[in-house]
Each structure stands twice: as structure tokens, then as C-alpha cells.
Write an enzyme that holds these catalytic residues in place. Structure first.
Site, PDB file in Angstrom:
ATOM      1  N   HIS A   1     -26.452  -1.541  -6.588  1.00  0.00           N
ATOM      2  CA  HIS A   1     -25.491  -0.604  -6.413  1.00  0.00           C
ATOM      3  C   HIS A   1     -24.772   0.016  -7.433  1.00  0.00           C
ATOM      4  CE1 HIS A   1     -25.184  -2.411  -2.052  1.00  0.00           C
ATOM      5  NE2 HIS A   1     -26.284  -1.845  -2.198  1.00  0.00           N
TER       6      HIS A   1
ATOM      7  N   ALA B   1     -20.765 -21.089  -4.135  1.00  0.00           N
ATOM      8  CA  ALA B   1     -21.819 -20.904  -5.211  1.00  0.00           C
ATOM      9  C   ALA B   1     -21.808 -21.784  -6.316  1.00  0.00           C
ATOM     10  CB  ALA B   1     -21.884 -19.452  -5.422  1.00  0.00           C
TER      11      ALA B   1
END
Ligand code: APR
Length: 235
Positions: A101, A215
Site C-alpha cells: 500500500h 505480536a
């Protein structure tokens, strides 16, 4: 390989888009992240991106960014395909990074198309930055809703997915196509997806293993298991 989304940068203080407190709770993507929004009110779009750039410029890579860079350097991770535009994988030392992106640290002239790299943290001062070459209006070199992912980046991503045996899917809701098709296609081809995300997502049903942890914590544990218990000799 790793496929990352906004959740990989959440612990760096960078807001995600969906879920509680996400950017799309407060802002309308159609007013800020589309070509139409930019042509209608470029000042508003630049203001929003500069706000995001200011948050990102104060952010440090997370433990997940650091461990992914370490595993690449040690030869057990091929690289990262990211949906994020914050550049933190590269700051952490990852070399093989595909930015599906785009990046807020690159701008593009909306007239002549030339691209300018900005160094990490350098936010354009001008209210409406203009091209040095043709004086056209510069825009963030990111992929807005309704815009295609650049072919070269998508092809690089497809190649990494096709060569990978295991895909770590980190911090993404899997809500945005065509990016999310990449891990889905990989799972349909029988590849192992390991989802690292505290929540269920659109990709959970395609994932062989689900690590329901943030994470940073997950990668701390995984790194210890891989290296400190010697289950993988240094290559
Ligand atoms: N660790 C791991 N995952 C986390 C953490 C964390 N600390 N915090 C949040 N998450 C998860 C959320 O549970 C959610 O599933 O990260 C995911 C973030 O989802 P989104 O906000 O939808 O971000 P992303 O999937 O990257 O969005 C894809 O949408 O708006 C567009 O272009 C934008 O690239 C973006 C795309």
C-alpha cells in the site's frame, strides 16, 4: 515469510484502522483516503497524513519488527509483505520488504508522476507540497481506496507467497482486498498460515495455527523458542 497489517505496529503507538479505537471509527476513509477526497480537499488530506506521519516519526519498531528483521538476517525468514505504510519494518532492519500500500515516507507528483523519497520522520513543511520539477501538487505515495496496488509490488508479493512454505499473518483484519487474497490463496494451495492476532479475523478460518497474543509478546516467545532452546542451529 510474514504478511503484516496495522496490528504489527500497534504496540509502537500507531493507531490501527478497525476494531476499538481504530482510525475508521473517528474518520471517514472516503473523505481522507481516496483520489476523490484528495482532488476535493488536498489540504485536509495532507493535514491528516501529516498528523499520521508525526505519530509514526515518534514511533520505534516493535519487538515483532525487530524479530522479523533478525530472522531475515539469520536466513529463516524470506521477507515481509506489508500493508503498512509506516516504514517500521525497514527501520528495524528488514531488507526484503514489499509495501503493498505504498509508504508515507514517499510522495508522488499528481501531475508528472515523479516520486520523491522522504527520509523517515521528515514531514513536508509546505501546506500543499509541490513538485520540484513541474510544480504540480505532490500526494502521499500510498494506495488509496479505489486505486490499484502497483503491479511491480503485487508481482513481488505473489512471488514471495508462492515460494514460502509458512506464512506468518501478523496484525491484520484481512478486511481489504486484493491484499488479503494473497494469504487466502496461499492457504487454498495448502500452505501453512500462522495467525498472530489477539482477535479472530477474516483470515482465522484459513489459519492452521492461531496465536491469540499481541505480536510483541508472541515474537518474544517465538524467538526464545527458536534460538535460546537451540531448536534451530545458527545457519
Ligand atoms: N498485535 C497483533 N495484532 C493486533 C495488535 C497487536 N498488538 N493490536 C491490534 N491487532 C490486530 C487487530 O485485532 C486487527 O485484527 O490488528 C488488526 C488490525 O486490523 P486493521 O485495523 O483492519 O488493519 P489492516 O488489516 O492492516 O488494514 C488493512 O486497510 O484501511 C486500509 O490501507 C489500510 O493497510 C490498511 C488496510
Amino acid at each position: 515469510m510474514a504478511f503484516t497489517g496495522a496490528g504489527a505496529s500497534a504496540e509502537a503507538g500507531i493507531p490501527t484502522f478497525r476494531g476499538k479505537g481504530g482510525l475508521w471509527d473517528k474518520y471517514k476513509p472516503e473523505e481522507l483516503a481516496t483520489p476523490h477526497a484528495f482532488s476535493k480537499d488536498p489540504k485536509k488530506v495532507w493535514e491528516w497524513y501529516k498528523w499520521r506521519m508525526s505519530i509514526i516519526s515518534r514511533a520505534k519498531p516493535t519487538r515483532a519488527h525487530e524479530v522479523l528483521a533478525k530472522w531475515e538476517e539469520r536466513g529463516i525468514l524470506m521477507g515481509v509483505v506489508t500493508q503498512n505504510v509506516d516504514g517500521l519494518h525497514q527501520v528495524a532492519g528488514s531488507k526484503n520488504v514489499v509495501e503493498l500500500h505504498g509508504s508515507v515516507w514517499r510522495v508522488r507528483c499528481s501531475s508528472c508522476g515523479i516520486k520523491y523519497d522522504l527520509e523517515f520522520g521528515r514531514i513536508p513543511e509546505e501546506e500543499l507540497p509541490t513538485c520540484r520539477r513541474c510544480h504540480g501538487l505532490l500526494r502521499p505515495d500510498v494506495v488509496w481506496f479505489g486505486e490499484p496496488i502497483p503491479h511491480d509490488q503485487f508481482n513481488r508479493a505473489q512471488k514471495m507467497f508462492s515460494e514460502a512454505e509458512v506464512i506468518l499473518v501478523i496484525g491484520t483484519s484481512g478486511a481489504v482486498m486484493p491484499a488479503a487474497m494473497l494469504p487466502i490463496n496461499a492457504a487454498m494451495e495448502g500452505k501453512v498460515l500462522i495467525e498472530i492476532n489477539p482477535e479472530e479475523t477474516n483470515l482465522s478460518s484459513f489459519s492452521t495455527i492461531k496465536i491469540r497474543e499481541p505480536a510483541g509478546k508472541a515474537f518474544d516467545k517465538l524467538d526464545k523458542i527458536l534460538w535460546e532452546e537451540g531448536s534451530l542451529e545458527d545457519r
